[in-house]
Design an enzyme around this catalytic site. Structure first.
Site, PDB file in Angstrom:
ATOM      1  N   SER A  14      45.180  47.061  43.758  1.00 13.54           N
ATOM      2  CA  SER A  14      43.795  46.743  44.051  1.00 13.54           C
ATOM      3  C   SER A  14      43.410  47.228  45.449  1.00 13.54           C
ATOM      4  O   SER A  14      43.484  48.411  45.729  1.00 13.54           O
ATOM      5  CB  SER A  14      43.557  45.247  43.858  1.00 13.54           C
ATOM      6  OG  SER A  14      42.199  44.976  43.693  1.00 13.54           O
ATOM      7  N   ASP A  28      40.821  45.405  32.608  1.00 12.03           N
ATOM      8  CA  ASP A  28      40.660  45.006  34.010  1.00 12.03           C
ATOM      9  C   ASP A  28      39.200  44.654  34.255  1.00 12.03           C
ATOM     10  O   ASP A  28      38.325  45.520  34.234  1.00 12.03           O
ATOM     11  CB  ASP A  28      41.089  46.157  34.924  1.00 12.03           C
ATOM     12  CG  ASP A  28      41.204  45.761  36.385  1.00 12.03           C
ATOM     13  OD1 ASP A  28      40.412  44.904  36.830  1.00 12.03           O
ATOM     14  OD2 ASP A  28      42.068  46.305  37.083  1.00 12.03           O
ATOM     15  N   HIS A  36      43.633  42.736  35.342  1.00 11.34           N
ATOM     16  CA  HIS A  36      43.792  43.222  36.702  1.00 11.34           C
ATOM     17  C   HIS A  36      45.135  42.803  37.300  1.00 11.34           C
ATOM     18  O   HIS A  36      45.831  43.610  37.906  1.00 11.34           O
ATOM     19  CB  HIS A  36      42.646  42.680  37.562  1.00 11.34           C
ATOM     20  CG  HIS A  36      42.606  43.239  38.938  1.00 11.34           C
ATOM     21  ND1 HIS A  36      42.423  44.584  39.203  1.00 11.34           N
ATOM     22  CD2 HIS A  36      42.733  42.632  40.157  1.00 11.34           C
ATOM     23  CE1 HIS A  36      42.414  44.782  40.502  1.00 11.34           C
ATOM     24  NE2 HIS A  36      42.616  43.620  41.104  1.00 11.34           N
TER      25      HIS A  36
END
Length: 326
Positions: A147, A277, A306
């Protein structure tokens, strides 16, 4: 539940933003790591590290973990907003068991690092990693970022000293850029990220409960197997960091343009992204990023969320290991 609370929850579930989490190791990953423990026991005494701090040029102390023999292949893990190095427990244990040297740091303002009120942007984050790599004298290291941590990893790799970086992995990562603009019509409107800052300032503790309980791990999906442990651990890590640094980091992960970084890096880069995600939508991240890389590889994961590195560590770890050994 009131209409306002429902609207708030829907906003959290549908927004995309750079986060990271590997809150706790699964039973399978822990068992694997335990079974492979002897492989990571070489190099006792002076050849072993542990944890410590490196002080940056502006006086910020960056906390890091450094496990395994110093002469082993290093893997550096980059966490995302608003978490800490503890996100990588499942990966740290697994790869330590495989004989690697595993390193994870708390980004400035996060976890155990200094709760800085300045320097909370990508250029400084990358400079902090440079300081860490110099301090530990890392050579040919593999860098894994999730991320926001993926943005940090590729931003660093594009600026690293020659010989420092061997490979890069971006898992559910924010590059090329998240915010919507004329150049990035598929991005998320700036109002989404303004909403995150507002929610953080108003009630950070509550906001940090809603994120992992909902879209981060896909626990808002019908039939999802909810782990309260993952939710609680996410909240624990988030609340350990500084509110000002977290507030500033929203701009860093949403508005930084990593296009030139992706084009510049000439080492192998592996993009891993869950097709479900809800935080960093795949269409405006990995599917665009792969087109910019010189030596890129992309693998997508149907149905995975995610936070797939903690919900499905057995899948993620196996693919990471194959990429490292290739």
């Amino acid at each position: 539940m009131s209409q306002s609370n429902q609207a708030s929850r829907r906003g959290v579930m549908t927004a995309g933003f750079g986060l990271a989490a590997v809150a706790a190791a699964s039973v399978d990953a822990t068992a694997q790591a335990a079974a492979q423990k002897p492989a990571a026991s070489k190099g006792a005494g002076k050849d072993r590290a542990g944890s410590g701090f490196v002080t940056t040029q502006d006086g910020v102390q960056i906390f890091y973990k450094d496990w395994g023999p110093k002469d082993a292949q290093p893997i550096v893990f980059h966490h995302g907003w608003p978490l800490s190095a503890d996100d990588w427990d499942a990966q740290m244990l697994f790869f330590l068991g495989q004989g690697y040297r595993v390193i994870a740091h708390d980004r400035r303002g996060h976890g155990r690092s200094t709760q800085s009120d300045t320097g909370n942007e990508m250029d400084t984050y990358a400079a902090d990693v440079i300081a860490l790599a110099d301090h530990l004298d890392l050579k040919n290291a593999f860098h894994v970022g999730h991320s926001t941590g993926g943005g940090e990893a590729i931003h660093y790799a594009a600026r690293a000293k020659p010989g420092r970086v061997g490979k890069v992995v971006l898992i559910g990562a924010v590059p090329p850029i998240m915010v919507k603009s004329a150049k990035n019509p598929g991005g998320l409107p700036i109002e989404v990220f303004e909403g995150f800052r507002t929610a953080l300032a108003a009630n950070r503790a509550q906001f940090y409960k809603e994120i992992p309980a909902g879209p981060f791990y896909g626990f808002n999906r019908a039939g999802a197997k909810v782990s309260q442990g993952l939710i609680d651990n996410w909240w624990r890590q988030g609340m350990e960091g500084g509110a000002k640094a977290h507030y500033d980091c929203v701009k860093a992960f949403s508005e930084t343009d990593f296009t030139d970084d992706l084009k510049t890096v000439d080492v192998p880069v592996f993009l891993m992204h869950g097709e479900d995600d809800q935080i960093v939508p795949i269409a405006d991240s990995a599917l665009l990023g792969i087109k910019l890389l010189k030596k890129g590889k992309l693998k997508t994961y149907p149905g995975l969320p995610h936070g797939m590195a903690s919900t499905h560590p057995e899948i993620v770890n196996a693919d990471l290991l194959a990429f490292f050994k290739a």
